[in-house]
Design a protein around this motif. Structure first.
Motif, PDB file in Angstrom:
ATOM      1  N   ALA A 227       0.991  -1.269   0.541  1.00  0.00           N
ATOM      2  CA  ALA A 227       0.127   0.138  -0.155  1.00  0.00           C
ATOM      3  C   ALA A 227       1.179   1.319   0.170  1.00  0.00           C
ATOM      4  O   ALA A 227       0.754   2.348  -0.734  1.00  0.00           O
ATOM      5  CB  ALA A 227      -0.885   0.070   1.529  1.00  0.00           C
ATOM      6  N   LEU A 228       2.132   0.944   0.671  1.00  0.00           N
ATOM      7  CA  LEU A 228       2.970   2.302   1.084  1.00  0.00           C
ATOM      8  C   LEU A 228       3.232   2.804  -0.639  1.00  0.00           C
ATOM      9  O   LEU A 228       3.307   4.366  -0.482  1.00  0.00           O
ATOM     10  CB  LEU A 228       4.057   2.361   1.780  1.00  0.00           C
ATOM     11  N   PRO A 229       3.423   2.457  -1.545  1.00  0.00           N
ATOM     12  CA  PRO A 229       3.760   3.431  -3.185  1.00  0.00           C
ATOM     13  C   PRO A 229       2.662   3.554  -3.306  1.00  0.00           C
ATOM     14  O   PRO A 229       3.140   4.313  -4.448  1.00  0.00           O
ATOM     15  CB  PRO A 229       4.298   2.141  -3.707  1.00  0.00           C
ATOM     16  N   GLN A 230       1.535   3.476  -2.651  1.00  0.00           N
ATOM     17  CA  GLN A 230       0.501   3.288  -3.362  1.00  0.00           C
ATOM     18  C   GLN A 230      -0.488   5.325  -2.790  1.00  0.00           C
ATOM     19  O   GLN A 230      -1.080   5.505  -3.479  1.00  0.00           O
ATOM     20  CB  GLN A 230      -0.755   2.955  -3.435  1.00  0.00           C
ATOM     21  N   MET A 231       0.583   5.615  -2.217  1.00  0.00           N
ATOM     22  CA  MET A 231       0.268   6.787  -0.875  1.00  0.00           C
ATOM     23  C   MET A 231       0.645   7.657  -1.673  1.00  0.00           C
ATOM     24  O   MET A 231       1.423   7.596  -3.082  1.00  0.00           O
ATOM     25  CB  MET A 231       0.807   7.330  -0.003  1.00  0.00           C
ATOM     26  N   LYS A 232      -0.220   9.065  -2.208  1.00  0.00           N
ATOM     27  CA  LYS A 232       0.160  10.399  -2.654  1.00  0.00           C
ATOM     28  C   LYS A 232       0.612  11.123  -1.590  1.00  0.00           C
ATOM     29  O   LYS A 232       1.602  10.704  -0.635  1.00  0.00           O
ATOM     30  CB  LYS A 232      -1.377  10.823  -2.438  1.00  0.00           C
ATOM     31  N   ARG A 233       1.571  12.072  -2.765  1.00  0.00           N
ATOM     32  CA  ARG A 233       2.889  12.817  -2.005  1.00  0.00           C
ATOM     33  C   ARG A 233       2.407  13.086  -0.781  1.00  0.00           C
ATOM     34  O   ARG A 233       1.089  13.931  -0.578  1.00  0.00           O
ATOM     35  CB  ARG A 233       3.353  13.514  -2.945  1.00  0.00           C
ATOM     36  N   PRO A 255       9.560  -6.015   2.698  1.00  0.00           N
ATOM     37  CA  PRO A 255      10.623  -4.345   2.353  1.00  0.00           C
ATOM     38  C   PRO A 255      10.583  -3.905   3.550  1.00  0.00           C
ATOM     39  O   PRO A 255       9.416  -3.446   3.840  1.00  0.00           O
ATOM     40  CB  PRO A 255       9.536  -4.421   0.893  1.00  0.00           C
ATOM     41  N   TYR A 256      11.672  -2.547   3.357  1.00  0.00           N
ATOM     42  CA  TYR A 256      11.266  -1.562   5.109  1.00  0.00           C
ATOM     43  C   TYR A 256      10.416  -0.070   4.150  1.00  0.00           C
ATOM     44  O   TYR A 256      10.541  -0.067   2.776  1.00  0.00           O
ATOM     45  CB  TYR A 256      12.669  -1.560   5.116  1.00  0.00           C
ATOM     46  N   PRO A 257       9.995   0.585   4.576  1.00  0.00           N
ATOM     47  CA  PRO A 257       9.386   1.422   4.523  1.00  0.00           C
ATOM     48  C   PRO A 257       9.604   2.671   3.452  1.00  0.00           C
ATOM     49  O   PRO A 257       9.308   3.843   3.131  1.00  0.00           O
ATOM     50  CB  PRO A 257       8.006   1.928   5.574  1.00  0.00           C
ATOM     51  N   PHE A 263      10.898   9.605  -0.046  1.00  0.00           N
ATOM     52  CA  PHE A 263       9.875  10.174  -1.941  1.00  0.00           C
ATOM     53  C   PHE A 263       9.356  10.164  -1.993  1.00  0.00           C
ATOM     54  O   PHE A 263       8.863  11.746  -2.499  1.00  0.00           O
ATOM     55  CB  PHE A 263      10.415   9.398  -2.411  1.00  0.00           C
ATOM     56  N   LYS A 264       7.717  10.179  -0.628  1.00  0.00           N
ATOM     57  CA  LYS A 264       6.594  10.855  -1.516  1.00  0.00           C
ATOM     58  C   LYS A 264       6.305  11.661  -0.301  1.00  0.00           C
ATOM     59  O   LYS A 264       5.339  11.392   0.295  1.00  0.00           O
ATOM     60  CB  LYS A 264       5.782   9.719  -0.494  1.00  0.00           C
ATOM     61  N   GLU A 265       7.345  11.917   0.970  1.00  0.00           N
ATOM     62  CA  GLU A 265       7.192  12.472   2.543  1.00  0.00           C
ATOM     63  C   GLU A 265       6.326  12.399   3.138  1.00  0.00           C
ATOM     64  O   GLU A 265       4.879  13.170   3.555  1.00  0.00           O
ATOM     65  CB  GLU A 265       7.172  14.362   1.684  1.00  0.00           C
ATOM     66  N   LEU A 266       6.000  10.988   3.308  1.00  0.00           N
ATOM     67  CA  LEU A 266       4.840  10.598   3.927  1.00  0.00           C
ATOM     68  C   LEU A 266       4.838  10.663   5.784  1.00  0.00           C
ATOM     69  O   LEU A 266       6.007  10.513   5.869  1.00  0.00           O
ATOM     70  CB  LEU A 266       4.808   8.806   3.642  1.00  0.00           C
ATOM     71  N   ARG A 267       3.461  10.898   6.127  1.00  0.00           N
ATOM     72  CA  ARG A 267       3.574  11.070   7.687  1.00  0.00           C
ATOM     73  C   ARG A 267       2.852   9.795   7.770  1.00  0.00           C
ATOM     74  O   ARG A 267       2.041   9.608   8.055  1.00  0.00           O
ATOM     75  CB  ARG A 267       2.246  12.017   8.455  1.00  0.00           C
ATOM     76  N   MET A 268       3.496   8.674   8.901  1.00  0.00           N
ATOM     77  CA  MET A 268       3.010   7.647   9.434  1.00  0.00           C
ATOM     78  C   MET A 268       2.965   7.907  10.711  1.00  0.00           C
ATOM     79  O   MET A 268       3.818   8.316  11.524  1.00  0.00           O
ATOM     80  CB  MET A 268       4.263   6.720   9.152  1.00  0.00           C
ATOM     81  N   GLU A 269       1.856   6.687  11.475  1.00  0.00           N
ATOM     82  CA  GLU A 269       1.787   7.908  13.056  1.00  0.00           C
ATOM     83  C   GLU A 269       1.378   6.451  13.988  1.00  0.00           C
ATOM     84  O   GLU A 269       0.197   5.446  13.497  1.00  0.00           O
ATOM     85  CB  GLU A 269       0.907   8.788  13.311  1.00  0.00           C
TER      86      GLU A 269
END
Ligand code: NDP
Length: 329
Positions: A227-233, A255-257, A263-269
């Motif tokens: 799912a992670l690579p499918q996230m928007k920036r 695989p590690y996130p 690259f997508k500047e994601l926020r994971m909490e």
């Protein structure tokens, strides 16, 4: 004197739980002393957290941890009059003598036509988890696209419905075609059976070619990696649970996130529902109104009989439940 039954963790679970890990115990309870009450379980909850918490919070011989809706049947404590119902952290027990610690009286104006069992589901901890994950962690906004997995379960089904109420597009995954049909009934925009799709990556792309602003993750592991690579920036991910990992004997690796996150500047909490306990009363009133207006449906998977608790727990971990897994005594 009351004869009480309880389920004991006989030995720590190794891998998936089995019948022989549990033992049914009977005991005579003492009369409640001054300030104490005797409560009788009406509905009990089995939840995924019991599996990982059994390792960190319990020793062999302990009563299984858990929450129940119980009726006060004897009281020497004016805060809990006889006949009132409480939500209690009593564990897997039919009867409990308590000084009131861990007991909360069910909302004062609980309507007669709403089952008290919902206090363990959509109008309890799982429902609050859905609400806080969406509002506090993801701060979801109208028009955004949300992905939620384990979507037909207690938390996931509420997540999707609230996100729809907030004007979002909702994509959900679940482990059977019957669950997929149920989620469509609830108004989810795209739903798929993650066990039978040829490619998880492809189905996520098809459901939202432009990607996802928000991901409410109940599952972790492989699903999250895809799912992670499918996230928007600048996408946001609420890490609620990791049920695909709870029974692992050896921790899963990669695989590690990191690269996707950078690259997508994601926020994971990550979060625990208890962080916002001070808001629970107001939140439950809001959610009760949705239930009464027919905007929030709270399906339950009810197992009858206290003796069937281990089977209900193991069944829930395997996906037998649509909606909240409940035991009716
Ligand atoms: P559910 O009612 O969703 O029941 C668990 C479901 O998980 C099963 O029905 C099954 O559905 C699914 N499941 C089981 N194994 C897997 C797997 N390997 N991969 C994908 N799905 C699987 O439980 P809850 O709604 O109570 O909890 C959902 C998640 O939220 C859990 O991870 C739980 O730990 C977490 N949680 C976190 C809280 C917090 O404060 N952070 C509070 C409450 C819950 P299916 O048929 O779809 O596979």
């Amino acid at each position: 004197m009351v004869q009480a039954k309880s389920w004991i963790l006989k030995q720590h679970f190794e891998g998936f739980p089995k019948d022989s890990d549990f033992e049914l115990k009977q005991e005579q309870l003492p009369e409640p002393k001054d300030g104490e009450v005797l409560v009788e379980a009406v509905f009990l909850s089995v939840d995924p957290y019991m599996r990982p918490y059994s390792r960190v919070r319990m020793q062999p011989g302990d009563v299984m941890i858990g929450t129940q809706v119980a009726k006060v049947i004897q009281s020497n404590n004016p805060a809990f009059p006889v006949g009132c119902h409480v939500v209690g952290q009593c564990g897997w027990r039919t009867h409990t003598v308590s000084d009131g610690t861990g007991l909360t009286v069910v909302l004062n104006d609980w309507p007669q036509d709403v089952s008290l069992s919902l206090a363990l589901g959509g109008l309890g901890m799982p429902g609050l988890t859905a609400l806080y994950g969406l509002e506090e962690v993801l701060a979801i906004k109208p028009g955004e696209t949300l992905l939620v997995n384990a979507a037909a379960g207690a938390v996931g089904s509420v997540v999707g419905q609230i996100a729809k109420l907030k004007g979002c597009k909702v994509v959900g995954s679940a482990g059977s075609d019957a669950k997929v049909a149920y989620l469509k009934e609830l108004g989810f925009d795209h739903v798929f059976n993650y066990k039978t799709v040829p490619s998880l990556e492809e189905v996520l792309k098809q459901a939202s070619p432009e990607g996802y602003e928000c991901f409410f993750d109940n599952v972790g592991g492989h699903f999250s990696s895809v799912a992670l690579p499918q996230m928007k920036r600048l996408g946001r991910i609420a890490v609620c649970g990791g049920i695909s990992l709870y029974n692992d004997e050896e921790p899963q690796t990669g695989p590690y996130p990191h690269l996707n996150m950078i690259f997508k500047e994601l926020r994971m909490e990550g979060f625990l529902v208890g962080r916002w306990a001070h808001k629970n009363e107001e939140s439950l009133k809001r959610m009760l109104a949705w239930v009464q207006e027919g905007k929030l449906k709270c399906r339950e998977h009810v197992t009858v009989g206290f003796e069937n608790m281990p089977a209900a727990f193991m069944g829930m971990l395997q996906g037998e439940n649509t909606g909240k897994a409940i035991i009716k005594v």
